[in-house]
Design a protein around this motif. Structure first.
Motif, PDB file in Angstrom:
ATOM      1  N   SER A  79       0.825  -1.207   0.000  1.00 50.57           N
ATOM      2  CA  SER A  79       0.000   0.000   0.000  1.00 50.57           C
ATOM      3  C   SER A  79       0.862   1.260   0.000  1.00 50.57           C
ATOM      4  O   SER A  79       0.584   2.217  -0.733  1.00 50.57           O
ATOM      5  CB  SER A  79      -0.923   0.000   1.231  1.00 50.57           C
ATOM      6  N   ARG A  99       2.316   1.851  -3.407  1.00 50.13           N
ATOM      7  CA  ARG A  99       1.338   2.409  -4.338  1.00 50.13           C
ATOM      8  C   ARG A  99       1.118   3.891  -4.061  1.00 50.13           C
ATOM      9  O   ARG A  99       1.030   4.712  -4.984  1.00 50.13           O
ATOM     10  CB  ARG A  99       0.014   1.637  -4.238  1.00 50.13           C
ATOM     11  N   ALA A 100       1.022   4.254  -2.771  1.00 45.92           N
ATOM     12  CA  ALA A 100       0.818   5.657  -2.414  1.00 45.92           C
ATOM     13  C   ALA A 100       2.007   6.508  -2.842  1.00 45.92           C
ATOM     14  O   ALA A 100       1.846   7.626  -3.333  1.00 45.92           O
ATOM     15  CB  ALA A 100       0.581   5.786  -0.908  1.00 45.92           C
ATOM     16  N   THR A 108       1.962   6.721  -6.882  1.00 52.34           N
ATOM     17  CA  THR A 108       0.886   7.507  -7.484  1.00 52.34           C
ATOM     18  C   THR A 108       0.790   8.909  -6.905  1.00 52.34           C
ATOM     19  O   THR A 108       0.200   9.800  -7.530  1.00 52.34           O
ATOM     20  CB  THR A 108      -0.463   6.805  -7.285  1.00 52.34           C
ATOM     21  N   ASP A 128      -3.888   5.659  -0.655  1.00 54.74           N
ATOM     22  CA  ASP A 128      -4.172   4.284  -1.060  1.00 54.74           C
ATOM     23  C   ASP A 128      -5.053   3.623  -0.005  1.00 54.74           C
ATOM     24  O   ASP A 128      -4.755   3.674   1.196  1.00 54.74           O
ATOM     25  CB  ASP A 128      -2.872   3.487  -1.210  1.00 54.74           C
ATOM     26  N   ARG A 186      -3.059  -7.005  -7.202  1.00 54.78           N
ATOM     27  CA  ARG A 186      -2.696  -5.583  -7.135  1.00 54.78           C
ATOM     28  C   ARG A 186      -1.189  -5.424  -6.939  1.00 54.78           C
ATOM     29  O   ARG A 186      -0.557  -4.587  -7.580  1.00 54.78           O
ATOM     30  CB  ARG A 186      -3.439  -4.894  -5.987  1.00 54.78           C
ATOM     31  N   THR A 230       1.454  -3.681  -9.559  1.00 56.79           N
ATOM     32  CA  THR A 230       2.308  -2.579  -9.118  1.00 56.79           C
ATOM     33  C   THR A 230       3.779  -2.927  -9.322  1.00 56.79           C
ATOM     34  O   THR A 230       4.577  -2.099  -9.763  1.00 56.79           O
ATOM     35  CB  THR A 230       2.048  -2.267  -7.637  1.00 56.79           C
TER      36      THR A 230
END
Length: 386
Positions: free
Chosen positions: A73, A76-77, A80, A84, A160, A164
């Motif tokens: 997580s 991803r945060a 992006t 997340d 996911r 990623t």
């Protein structure tokens, strides 16, 4: 007139459990709602790894999965630049007035990145909501999460994470091609220039001097290729079989190589043991010691201790330190902060990138902060043998 806001008071008053952590998941702030939810005191959490706020039992088999999901997580945060949302996670929480008993609760978590002045992520806000009652109501009288739902959740998380990971590898490949071609072109150009000069003016060539320069440039090329191959090996062989390594003994062995070039002071807890590929860990330590020696004025200070289920190693020097804006950038490939330093003396700028890659491959972290007496302090955290 703009009204002054007390952001600390606002954070404390947020009704949802919230904490703030650094990119290596060390807690630096926590609100009262979070303390009430996990039944802990503030001093028990500050400076500790975020998982220590939830799982009291370090042998809990769900602990490793929770760490993997949280790391995914945060990646991803960071990638992006947006908050997340994690799928509901199960965490053992204390039951008020039940004499130390705990129960499984499900939490919905949002991880939001906080950026520094240089555009790099410096903090994460970790906000949670207890959704146990909602899940139980949604599924009637059944368990909050059936085995089928758990398997589906795990599969979704794996998909996911795989997506990623694939996207990150593609970005790395593009960056690698650009960086490597630029970096390799410099010593190749030097080699070509010297050879062409010798061809044009063979009577004016000092053969011994020419061969010395050619050997130096070839050594530089070999060092770059070796480090790039090591980075590729670490990323591809992520599942390499690990063994129990006495980190205390390994640090003593590696530190002895630098004892003659500077004042190395060790403060090590005995028999600190981690699961690791010993050759990779040796390479990591050598990179940290070499970097510290090149920047130290007189001495290095090395500390090793157990901290919250992790081995924490700190290598500090008394040099000029690293500015906050550069503390994430120095771990990127081919980065050199000192423009005045020659390429031969400073190396290709891969040492710290290799060190962080090895730390990540061992489910650990590596970051830099200020040393107590000036200079830089590199901190490595690795899980202890369970």
């Amino acid at each position: 007139m703009r009204q002054h806001l007390d952001y600390a008071a606002l954070f404390a008053a947020v009704p949802s459990p919230c904490l703030v952590m650094t990119p290596d998941m060390t807690i630096v702030a926590v609100n009262q709602a979070y303390l009430d939810a996990c039944g802990r005191r503030r001093e028990e959490l500050l400076g500790r790894h975020v998982l220590d706020s939830c799982a009291h039992d370090h042998a809990d088999p769900g602990r490793r999965r929770a760490l993997r999901n949280l790391e995914a997580s945060l990646r991803r945060a960071r990638a992006t630049g947006k908050p997340d949302v994690m799928a509901p996670q199960r965490c053992a929480m204390p039951v008020s007035g039940a004499g130390g008993l705990s129960e499984g609760r499900y939490w919905s978590t949002v991880n939001s990145p906080v950026f520094g002045s240089n555009g790099a992520v410096v903090l994460f806000v970790h906000r949670t909501e207890d959704v146990s009652a909602f899940l139980q109501q949604f599924r009637g009288s059944r368990s909050p999460m059936s085995p089928y739902a758990t398997e589906t959740h795990d599969l979704n998380e794996q998909v996911r994470e795989a997506a990623t990971y694939a996207e990150r590898l593609l970005d790395r490949q593009r960056q690698f091609a650009a960086d490597a071609s630029h970096e390799l072109r410099t010593p190749l150009a030097a080699l070509r220039l010297q050879v062409e000069e010798a061809q044009l003016h063979p009577d004016h060539v000092d053969l011994r001097d020419l061969l010395g320069h050619l050997a130096g440039d070839l050594d530089r090329l070999a060092a770059i290729v070796d480090d790039l191959l090591l980075l590729a090996t670490i990323e591809v062989d992520a599942d390499e079989e690990l063994e129990e390594v006495n980190l205390t003994s390994l640090v003593e062995t590696v530190a002895a190589r630098w004892a003659g070039s500077c004042d190395v002071r060790l403060d090590l807890e005995p028999a600190v043991t981690v699961d690791a590929a010993s050759w990779q860990l040796t390479r990591l330590l050598a990179g940290l010691f070499d970097n510290a020696r090149r920047h130290a004025a007189r001495r290095l200070k090395v500390d090793l201790r157990r901290a919250g289920g992790h081995a924490e190693l700190a290598v500090a020097d008394d040099g000029h330190g690293v500015s906050p804006d550069d503390r994430d950038r120095i771990f990127q490939r081919f980065v050199r902060l000192d423009a005045s330093r020659s390429r031969d003396r400073g190396g290709p700028g891969l040492g710290l990138a290799v060190a962080r890659a090895i730390a990540s491959a061992h489910r650990g972290t590596l970051h830099v902060e200020d040393a107590a007496y000036g200079g830089a302090r590199f901190v490595l955290r690795l899980p202890l043998v369970s």
